[in-house]
Design an enzyme around this catalytic site. Sequence first.
Site, PDB file in Angstrom:
ATOM      1  N   HIS A 262       0.823  -1.114   0.126  1.00  0.00           N
ATOM      2  CA  HIS A 262      -0.311  -0.138  -0.454  1.00  0.00           C
ATOM      3  C   HIS A 262       0.863   1.922  -0.213  1.00  0.00           C
ATOM      4  CE1 HIS A 262      -3.342  -1.999   2.269  1.00  0.00           C
ATOM      5  NE2 HIS A 262      -3.631  -2.197   1.614  1.00  0.00           N
TER       6      HIS A 262
ATOM      7  N   LYS B 118     -16.453  -7.354   4.603  1.00  0.00           N
ATOM      8  CA  LYS B 118     -15.259  -7.552   5.080  1.00  0.00           C
ATOM      9  C   LYS B 118     -14.764  -8.434   6.206  1.00  0.00           C
ATOM     10  CE  LYS B 118     -12.541  -6.797   1.164  1.00  0.00           C
ATOM     11  NZ  LYS B 118     -11.253  -6.386   0.905  1.00  0.00           N
TER      12      LYS B 118
ATOM     13  N   ARG C 198      -1.429  -6.301  -8.316  1.00  0.00           N
ATOM     14  CA  ARG C 198      -0.702  -6.753  -8.079  1.00  0.00           C
ATOM     15  C   ARG C 198      -0.465  -7.971  -9.331  1.00  0.00           C
ATOM     16  NH1 ARG C 198      -3.219  -7.934  -2.268  1.00  0.00           N
ATOM     17  NH2 ARG C 198      -4.817  -6.646  -3.909  1.00  0.00           N
TER      18      ARG C 198
ATOM     19  N   SER D 210      -2.905  -7.848   2.913  1.00  0.00           N
ATOM     20  CA  SER D 210      -2.943  -8.030   4.067  1.00  0.00           C
ATOM     21  C   SER D 210      -4.196  -8.868   4.339  1.00  0.00           C
ATOM     22  CB  SER D 210      -4.438  -6.582   4.573  1.00  0.00           C
ATOM     23  OG  SER D 210      -3.919  -5.346   3.908  1.00  0.00           O
TER      24      SER D 210
HETATM   25  P1  ADP Z   1     -10.081  -3.088  -0.941  1.00  0.00           P
HETATM   26  O1  ADP Z   1     -10.138  -3.892   0.450  1.00  0.00           O
HETATM   27  O2  ADP Z   1     -10.384  -2.162  -1.016  1.00  0.00           O
HETATM   28  O3  ADP Z   1      -9.039  -4.476  -1.778  1.00  0.00           O
HETATM   29  P2  ADP Z   1      -7.435  -3.207   0.037  1.00  0.00           P
HETATM   30  O4  ADP Z   1      -6.595  -2.656   1.580  1.00  0.00           O
HETATM   31  O5  ADP Z   1      -7.081  -4.808   0.531  1.00  0.00           O
HETATM   32  O6  ADP Z   1      -8.616  -2.353   0.342  1.00  0.00           O
HETATM   33  O7  ADP Z   1      -6.381  -2.788  -1.600  1.00  0.00           O
HETATM   34  C1  ADP Z   1      -6.298  -1.385  -1.631  1.00  0.00           C
HETATM   35  C2  ADP Z   1      -5.263  -1.668  -2.933  1.00  0.00           C
HETATM   36  O8  ADP Z   1      -4.519  -1.169  -2.821  1.00  0.00           O
HETATM   37  C3  ADP Z   1      -6.389  -2.663  -4.339  1.00  0.00           C
HETATM   38  O9  ADP Z   1      -5.927  -1.298  -5.536  1.00  0.00           O
HETATM   39  C4  ADP Z   1      -4.938  -2.942  -3.709  1.00  0.00           C
HETATM   40  O10 ADP Z   1      -5.628  -3.998  -5.093  1.00  0.00           O
HETATM   41  C5  ADP Z   1      -4.098  -2.470  -4.216  1.00  0.00           C
HETATM   42  N1  ADP Z   1      -3.096  -2.907  -3.283  1.00  0.00           N
HETATM   43  C6  ADP Z   1      -2.993  -4.199  -1.840  1.00  0.00           C
HETATM   44  N2  ADP Z   1      -1.888  -4.982  -1.466  1.00  0.00           N
HETATM   45  C7  ADP Z   1      -1.089  -4.186  -2.744  1.00  0.00           C
HETATM   46  C8  ADP Z   1       0.454  -4.226  -2.876  1.00  0.00           C
HETATM   47  N3  ADP Z   1       1.319  -5.370  -2.933  1.00  0.00           N
HETATM   48  N4  ADP Z   1       0.945  -4.279  -4.138  1.00  0.00           N
HETATM   49  C9  ADP Z   1      -0.039  -3.238  -4.853  1.00  0.00           C
HETATM   50  N5  ADP Z   1      -1.309  -2.959  -4.767  1.00  0.00           N
HETATM   51  C10 ADP Z   1      -1.324  -3.254  -3.581  1.00  0.00           C
END
Ligand code: ADP
Length: 155
Positions: free
Chosen positions: A18, A42, A91, A129
């Site tokens: 993130h 979630k 990703r 996460s």
């Molecule tokens: P959501 O519940 O909206 O998916 P997340 O917190 O899981 O929220 O992710 C928010 C954003 O960050 C999403 O677009 C996800 O693809 C991106 N993201 C999460 N981990 C990574 C990573 N390791 N590298 C790049 N983007 C990421």
Amino acid sequence: MKRTAIYPGTFDPITLGHVDVVNRGLKLFDRIVIGVAENPKKEPMFALEARLKMVRETFTDAPKVEVVSFTGLLVDLAHDQKGDAILRGLRAASDFEYEFQMATMNRRLDERIETCFVMAREDYTFVSSRFIREISGMGGDVSELVPATVAPYLK
Ligand code: ADP
């Protein structure tokens, strides 16, 4: 003219993946507003307040980054924050389907707000996460995958 991007997510918890997305976004935008979604569906491991704190503590020294929470529609948050775009990270191909649907739906809701994708750094493509929660829950060391601010919350 200053350009603002909204970076929404659950951030349960925030990871270095993130953080990488935010840093890439800062190359394209003047201001990034991180929107921490309440997302009760979630069933997040961390309460909204804890997720917000972790994100805020991670970006205390970043004046161009603001952190807010939100519950309703993302386009409403974008309006409130005068956002020009939505920032998301990709990703792998498996992220695409969901991101494509969400971007298309948000465009239907507001034609003016573009969704902008940045690619994950190669060494963070496997970081999520969920992975952090599972590994640390089983006693694994994830300290190289999360900001230092998150470690105390995982203990
Ligand atoms: P959501 O519940 O909206 O998916 P997340 O917190 O899981 O929220 O992710 C928010 C954003 O960050 C999403 O677009 C996800 O693809 C991106 N993201 C999460 N981990 C990574 C990573 N390791 N590298 C790049 N983007 C990421």
